[in-house]
Design a protein around this motif. Structure first.
Motif, PDB file in Angstrom:
ATOM      1  N   CYS A 172       0.858  -1.192   0.000  1.00 59.41           N
ATOM      2  CA  CYS A 172       0.000   0.000   0.000  1.00 59.41           C
ATOM      3  C   CYS A 172       0.893   1.240   0.000  1.00 59.41           C
ATOM      4  O   CYS A 172       1.688   1.448   0.918  1.00 59.41           O
TER       5      CYS A 172
ATOM      6  N   CYS B 108      -6.836   5.577   3.516  1.00 61.93           N
ATOM      7  CA  CYS B 108      -6.815   4.943   2.201  1.00 61.93           C
ATOM      8  C   CYS B 108      -7.141   5.946   1.097  1.00 61.93           C
ATOM      9  O   CYS B 108      -7.997   6.799   1.246  1.00 61.93           O
TER      10      CYS B 108
ATOM     11  N   CYS C 139      -6.772   3.480  -4.249  1.00 59.06           N
ATOM     12  CA  CYS C 139      -6.054   3.230  -5.497  1.00 59.06           C
ATOM     13  C   CYS C 139      -6.245   1.812  -5.982  1.00 59.06           C
ATOM     14  O   CYS C 139      -6.085   1.524  -7.162  1.00 59.06           O
TER      15      CYS C 139
ATOM     16  N   CYS D 142      -3.785  -2.627  -3.246  1.00 68.21           N
ATOM     17  CA  CYS D 142      -3.921  -3.818  -2.407  1.00 68.21           C
ATOM     18  C   CYS D 142      -4.730  -4.892  -3.125  1.00 68.21           C
ATOM     19  O   CYS D 142      -4.404  -6.078  -3.092  1.00 68.21           O
TER      20      CYS D 142
HETATM   21  S1  SF4 Z   1      -6.774   1.072  -1.900  1.00 67.53           S
HETATM   22 FE1  SF4 Z   1      -5.497  -0.348  -0.779  1.00 67.53          FE
HETATM   23  S2  SF4 Z   1      -3.456   0.074  -1.469  1.00 67.53           S
HETATM   24 FE2  SF4 Z   1      -4.694   1.832  -2.042  1.00 67.53          FE
HETATM   25  S3  SF4 Z   1      -4.515   3.220  -0.354  1.00 67.53           S
HETATM   26 FE3  SF4 Z   1      -6.290   1.997   0.057  1.00 67.53          FE
HETATM   27  S4  SF4 Z   1      -5.534   0.355   1.313  1.00 67.53           S
HETATM   28 FE4  SF4 Z   1      -3.784   1.283   0.360  1.00 67.53          FE
END
Ligand code: SF4
Ligand code: SF4
Ligand code: SF4
Ligand code: SF4
Ligand code: SF4
Ligand code: SF4
Lengths: 756, 199, 298
Positions: free
Chosen positions: A560, A580, A583, A586
């Motif tokens: 992340c 978060c 994006c 993850c």
């Molecule tokens: S979507 Fe997943 S990878 Fe992206 S910021 Fe959120 S937790 Fe992190």
């Protein structure tokens, strides 16, 4: 939630009606897309069209809407229904504008459109409506770490905007670097004279401000939580610890001067008459307005030499490689200290390039007007001889190895070293590699740790899984999106401001701090609404994680880019929604695909690529899947189409949030479904990255570099999966890339995987 | 004590050279150096001259023939990002060097410049024939015959095209109020000498 | 009454039987056709050009121009001062600006002028003839008088230095001024683009440093030839003289075979307006401008 009911609407406006057989599209939506309601409309985005959709939602209990019209980037307001799931089939930019308007092209153009209808219907059926975070909270307090000019500016600005501020300063007084200055470089027109520093004024304003609470002699010994609900332990010198709460944090911890003791060849430590810029400020302060005396014997100063870039812009690897962008201004100012007391004092600035940011050029001219001599040269050494120094240098303009042998004072312009805390990246990189099965980095890292080396001290002491401080980009400066969102660091709700972010002068630092304060306020408010920060600002969806399937592989926690994921006591990932950025990195990382968003998931994309009609091997109609980053590549494609830059009719484009969100299962699925090639288009990565999610495209590239094995197992050529860096401005290049790739596929031949 | 990079010469230039106060404003970009039409023939292009002044190299600057290479094309002036009146500074430095007797011996442009001035100062207007003959004979009689022979075709052509009047040798163009004119120039010179400290 | 009247400063080179005698003659013809009256400044003196500096210094040079301007103000009041020579114009305008920027220079110049019984006030503009044509007439207006368009002749418009820098014509670029080309086209000729349009001809150094300057002249002519020009046209007497007179020398030095006529815009306009070869002073060319002569004969 009520039962799913899908309605598909097909627009005939903008030339769609003429170029496409919309009735056929409608029947695809009905028969293959299984839409309960299918309607064509001559002008879907006009009031009548919108009303038609609204009525169906109200009267027909429609829950899912597929719109076959223009790009999802067009008419966002008209089609921005928040009470139903919406998908968009891009028939205008994606089909008729990117395909030639010829009779021969009619068939493939129609096929393209039909596929997009299939994809739109398949996608929408896998979506659910984001519910947002019912538990979203926020604390309208800003924590500022560092009480220099940057920190004080941020505090005062936030307070002016009505927010409470907690200001933590390590030393016993506010002011930081600025408090050590006799005068500052000018911040106001006409930028000709040194000015008083703003320290006293600002400190008084802070003291008088009921909104700002100041802790002196204090550090942030523990920082936990997330935007909206940070909890910070503040330890004071006396040993007492208090806990404060804040919605957002600004780190304005400034810099220290590069240690001039590392520059003995420039005379530092050899003579009391060689000082760094801080040393000169101290002399000027001590002189209290009377002429500055020679430190060694209190003698009169007649000649001063300023050595620029001392231990900076160094390519030998011994000293700082970068330019601090502020020391040229400082030398001009310091030369003026002397000219002010006596214009006959010779002041020579030996520089290799003068860098005068902002209105610094005016200040430079003012220095010249006052008779400060600037000479382009490289100082090789400074020799102390009695009460004077000999400065040996190469005059670059006159190509002359020469010397000034009677300098009473030599001032070294050393650079800014950021106070950014612990470098967490080395370890993190090693962890990412380890999660991917490569332990070499980790071993090297552990080896470097065993020595009793002095560890840098953390500033924030974050309890985040990824480490106690903010990730750095280069040379220890905190990482922030340089090109598009300079304030956004890789820790949501935590901003860095001033010289800890990049080297800068006071004018820039104050601007920077003001900007950071505004962004911090935005973060505080976003947190309260459960919304994402940039670049998906306002997004209510967030990663949902199915614990049962998780193998604890840690990929998501280490990859992340924003450190949003911690670990719970049982070592399962613990998502922090407010940290978060949505994006999907993850989701792309998870080998067992247990992470998804309500409206964006392995299924929404998987269903689209499977919905495409893949003609058989002998059709001579290959299918190329394009996974295009929605931030740059997809807009570039749209804009290319607006310019009518045509590209191959064999591509099918699916926008993704970030290449980082691409799960390898999509690649596998596409290949086994008979696609002949896959193009992944994302932003530039590396030190000068443009990826909106910083690390997404880089991680995607790492993942794809490992896809080779999969291809081998399937006996497919390597070229069938390719990644491309695409910028939003590539509107000529992108169609060219596509066409070149299509030609390449034609050359390799059709995939043997069709029809299984 | 060495004069290296001390301001003494710069100060002298500021006092005694036309537009000399601009020298300190040069930012050493080198645009002027790349602009001189006779560039390759300058031992020190303007940029360097300015740096030499600031480095205190009085002797080297004033004895240099560089300033005498200036064609007054004003290329540098319109290009200089700092708007230095470079052409005039070159003229001014040449003038200072000449007045101090430091300019290189037998510098042709310097000779021509003096001749030109003396020619015009006498009658108020330039007598082109006298000027050119003077130029050819500047190196002495024998060389003069050679020079004049070399340019003979040009001269005769000019006479034929009625653009050179052989009668000028015996008078020719001139203004009427010569006495007023001479008094005026004398006065101007006097003021200038006082201001620039030329005895 | 003439349509427009100017206070005229011909300058040394444009005197009768001086090196640009043909410039003066053709200018007079051109002005006749344009109904311009030129009132010569009585008893004008040399401007000092830009070579008088070694002996002349600063104030004496400024004073030279101040004298001309003072005479013009006194005898030709209410008119703009107009020069045809680039150096004359430049020196005059420069002196004017220097004085305007410094009260001290004004006092000093007037102290010197007093010796000749004159005072400088600074109430006339100092302009070049090209400015008059472009600004007071304009290309459309100039075009109207054309009787014999210079059809089919390819000109290299050679602007050179001092008509172009440091002042130049308002709105023109220093690196690529367009007015001379526009003027050529207005007369029905063709202006070829070439890259030495504003290259220095060596100026006064053509005289004192012939070897060095002739390289300049060679470059200019060569580029004009290479771009198809059959004639060079210029607004500057020094440019005209250097580029025309030294062609033989250049040919000797560089083994070239240059033989390109170098004319003044005033000659072009005179011919295009139906003037005779004599009116255009075409007999003043060392290298005859036969194509112009042919048109003038028609
Ligand atoms: S979507 Fe997943 S990878 Fe992206 S910021 Fe959120 S937790 Fe992190
Ligand atoms: S803008 Fe979009 S919805 Fe509106 S008419 Fe065009 S294609 Fe249809
Ligand atoms: S600001 Fe100036 S002194 Fe400082 S590193 Fe940059 S160039 Fe060198
Ligand atoms: S959620 Fe997926 S990526 Fe994260 S630890 Fe579990 S298995 Fe690994
Ligand atoms: S005016 Fe003189 S110094 Fe300037 S570019 Fe021309 S020749 Fe060089
Ligand atoms: S162009 Fe101007 S600023 Fe640049 S080097 Fe020459 S004089 Fe200096």
């Amino acid at each position: 939630m009520a039962d799913m009911k899908v309605a598909a609407y097909i627009c005939q406006g903008c030339g769609l009606g003429e170029r496409l057989d919309t009735a056929a599209l409608a029947s695809v939506a009905k028969k293959e897309g299984k839409a309960a309601i299918v309607k064509e409309h001559a002008f879907l985005c006009n009031a009548d069209g919108i009303k038609m959709i609204r009525d169906d939602i109200a009267n027909e209990a429609v829950t899912h809407v597929m719109i076959g019209a223009c790009s999802r980037r067009a008419k966002t307001e008209a089609f921005g229904f928040t009470d139903v799931c919406v998908s968009r089939a891009n028939l205008r930019e994606g089909v008729i504008w990117s395909q030639p308007e010829t009779d021969e092209a009619r068939e493939t153009t129609q096929e393209m459109a039909e596929d997009y209808i299939r994809m739109g219907c398949a996608e929408v059926k896998k979506m659910t409506l984001p519910q947002g975070d019912p538990a979203a909270v926020t604390d309208r307090t800003l924590l500022v770490v560092g009480g220099g000019v940057s920190g004080m500016t941020a505090a005062l600005e936030a307070s002016k905007a009505g927010y409470k501020v907690v200001l933590v300063e390590k030393s016993g007084a506010l002011g930081g670097w600025a408090a050590k200055l006799h005068k500052r470089t000018p911040g106001k027109s006409p930028f000709k004279e040194p000015q008083e520093t703003p320290v006293a004024e600002m400190a008084a304003a802070i003291e008088a401000d009921a909104n700002i609470k100041v802790y002196l002699n204090a550090i942030t010994s523990k920082t936990g939580g997330a935007p909206g609900r940070f909890e910070i332990e503040i330890s004071t010198e006396s040993g007492a610890t208090v806990v404060e709460k804040a919605g957002a944090i600004i780190q304005a911890t400034g810099f220290e001067l590069y240690d001039a003791n590392k520059l003995p060849e420039l005379g530092y430590g050899q003579s009391a008459n060689v000082v760094d810029q801080a040393g000169l400020e101290a002399l000027a302060k001590a002189a209290k307005g009377s002429p500055i005396k020679r430190p060694s014997d209190g003698g009169e100063v007649k000649t001063v030499v300023f050595v620029q870039c001392a231990g900076q812009r160094d390519d030998s690897g011994k000293h700082l490689p970068y330019c601090s962008g502020s020391c040229c201004l400082t030398s001009v100012k310091q030369a003026m200290y002397f000219k002010e007391s006596n214009p006959d004092i010779d002041t020579v600035v030996i520089y290799s390039d003068l860098r005068m940011p902002g209105n610094g050029e005016d200040f430079y001219r003012s220095g010249q007007e006052k008779g400060v001599i600037f000479t382009k040269g490289n100082v090789s050494s400074v020799e102390a001889a009695g009460n004077q120094c000999k400065v040996n240098f190469h005059d670059v303009i006159l190509n002359d190895q020469t010397a000034i042998d009677n300098a009473d004072l030599v001032v070294l312009a050393t650079g800014q070293v950021p106070n950014s805390g612990v470098d967490i990246d080395t370890k993190l990189k090693a962890e990412i590699a380890a999660a991917g099965g490569d332990n070499s980095l980790m071993e090297a890292y552990s080896a470097s740790q065993v020595e009793g080396a002095v560890q840098p001290i953390s500033v924030l002491n974050l309890t985040y899984r990824q480490g106690p401080d903010m990730p750095q980009l280069k040379y220890g400066f905190t990482d922030s999106h340089f090109i598009c969102f300079p304030y956004e660091t890789r820790r949501t709700g935590i901003y860095s401001a001033g010289p800890v972010r990049r080297p800068m002068d006071m004018v820039q630092a104050m601007e920077d701090a003001t900007g950071a304060a505004m962004k911090a306020i935005q973060a505080i408010e976003n947190a309260g609404l459960g919304r994402a920060a940039h670049p998906r600002s306002g997004d209510l969806s967030y990663p949902i994680f199915r614990k049962e399937g998780c193998t604890q592989c840690k990929r998501c926690t280490v990859e992340c880019p924003f450190g949003a994921i911690d670990e719970d006591e049982q070592r399962f990932p613990l998502f922090n929604q407010a940290r978060c950025r949505r994006c999907g990195t993850c989701m792309g990382a998870c080998p067992v695909r247990v992470i998804s968003f309500e409206n964006y998931s392995v299924e929404t994309v998987g269903a689209q690529l499977k919905a495409v009609d893949v003609p058989d091997e002998f059709s001579e109609k290959p299918r190329i899947l394009i996974l295009a980053c929605e931030n740059d590549a997809y807009p570039a494609l749209d804009m290319a189409a607006m310019n009518r830059n045509v590209y191959s009719a064999f591509v099918r484009v699916i926008p993704v949030r970030c290449l980082g969100s691409v799960n390898t299962i999509w690649i596998n699925d596409a290949l086994s479904n008979g696609y002949d090639g896959i193009m992944m288009m994302g932003c530039k990565h590396g030190d000068d990255y443009q990826c909106h999610f910083v690390k997404g495209s880089e991680l995607a590239n790492v993942r794809m570099s490992k896809i080779g094995d999969t291809l081998k197992n399937m006996s497919l050529e390597e070229e069938r999966v390719s990644t491309f860096e695409v910028a939003i401005t590539d509107i000529e290049r992108v169609p060219q890339l596509i066409n070149d790739y299509a030609a390449l596929i034609q050359k390799i031949g059709m995939s043997p995987m069709k029809g299984f | 004590m060495s004069e290296n990079y001390r301001n003494n010469f710069l100060k002298e230039v500021e006092e005694r050279v036309e537009e000399g106060h601009w020298v300190k404003m040069c930012m050493q970009c080198g645009v002027c150096a790349g602009s001189c039409p006779l560039g390759p023939h300058w031992a020190h292009p303007p940029q360097e001259i300015f740096m030499m002044i600031r480095a205190g190299k009085r002797e080297e600057v004033l004895t240099s023939d560089s300033m005498w290479m200036c064609t007054s094309c004003y290329n540098c002036v319109v290009r200089c990002p700092r708007k230095l009146p470079i052409t005039h500074i070159m003229h001014g430095l040449a003038n200072l060097a000449y007045r101090l007797g430091l300019s290189p011996k037998n510098q042709t442009t310097q000779k021509f410049a003096s001749m030109f001035w003396n020619n015009l100062a006498q009658t108020g207007r330039v007598n082109e024939l006298k000027l050119s003959l003077g130029m050819y004979f500047k190196d002495g009689f024998a060389q003069g015959i050679k020079n004049a022979m070399a340019m003979q075709s040009v001269g005769l052509g000019m006479v034929k095209a009625k653009r050179l009047n052989p009668m000028e040798l015996f008078g020719g163009h001139g203004i009427k109020d010569k006495s007023g004119f001479h008094a005026m120039l004398k006065k101007a010179r006097e003021i200038e000498d006082r201001r620039k400290n030329f005895a | 009454m003439a349509k427009k009247t100017y206070s005229f400063y011909p300058g040394c080179s444009s005197q009768t039987k001086a090196s640009s005698d043909n410039y003066l003659k053709s200018t007079n013809s051109m002005c006749k056709y344009l109904d311009i009256e030129l009132k010569e400044i009585p008893d004008w003196n040399c401007c000092g050009a830009s070579i008088g500096y070694a002996e002349g210094g600063e104030l004496p040079r400024i004073t030279l121009s101040a004298r001309n301007m003072a005479l013009s103000e006194q005898h030709n009041p209410g008119m703009d001062l107009v020069a045809t020579c680039a150096a004359c114009w430049l020196s005059t305008r420069e002196a004017k600006e220097r004085i305007a920027h410094s009260a001290q220079t004004l006092t000093e110049a007037n102290t010197a002028l007093a010796e000749a019984g004159l005072t400088y006030k600074g109430n006339q503009a100092a302009r070049h003839m090209a400015e008059v044509l472009v600004e007071d007439f304009g290309f459309d207006e100039l075009k109207r008088g054309v009787k014999k368009p210079l059809q089919g002749i390819k000109f290299a418009g050679y602007v050179g230095c001092q008509t172009n820098r440091p002042f130049g014509l308002a709105g023109e670029s220093f690196e690529n001024p367009k007015y001379l080309d526009n003027l050529v086209e207005a007369m029905g000729g063709e202006a070829v683009p070439y890259d030495q349009k504003v290259t220095c001809c060596g100026g006064a150094l053509a005289f004192s440093e012939p070897e060095k300057s002739q390289k300049q002249i060679k470059d200019i002519i060569e580029s004009a030839y290479d771009h198809g020009a059959e004639m060079i046209v210029t607004p500057c007497p020094l440019c005209q003289a250097n580029v025309e007179i030294y062609q033989g020398e250049v040919n000797k030095r560089f083994g070239t075979k240059f033989n390109i006529p170098v004319t003044y815009y005033s000659q072009l306009i005179t011919v295009a307006y139906g003037g005779t070869a004599a009116e255009a002073a075409l007999d003043g060319q060392l290298i005859r401008a036969t194509r112009l002569e042919e048109i003038a004969k028609k």
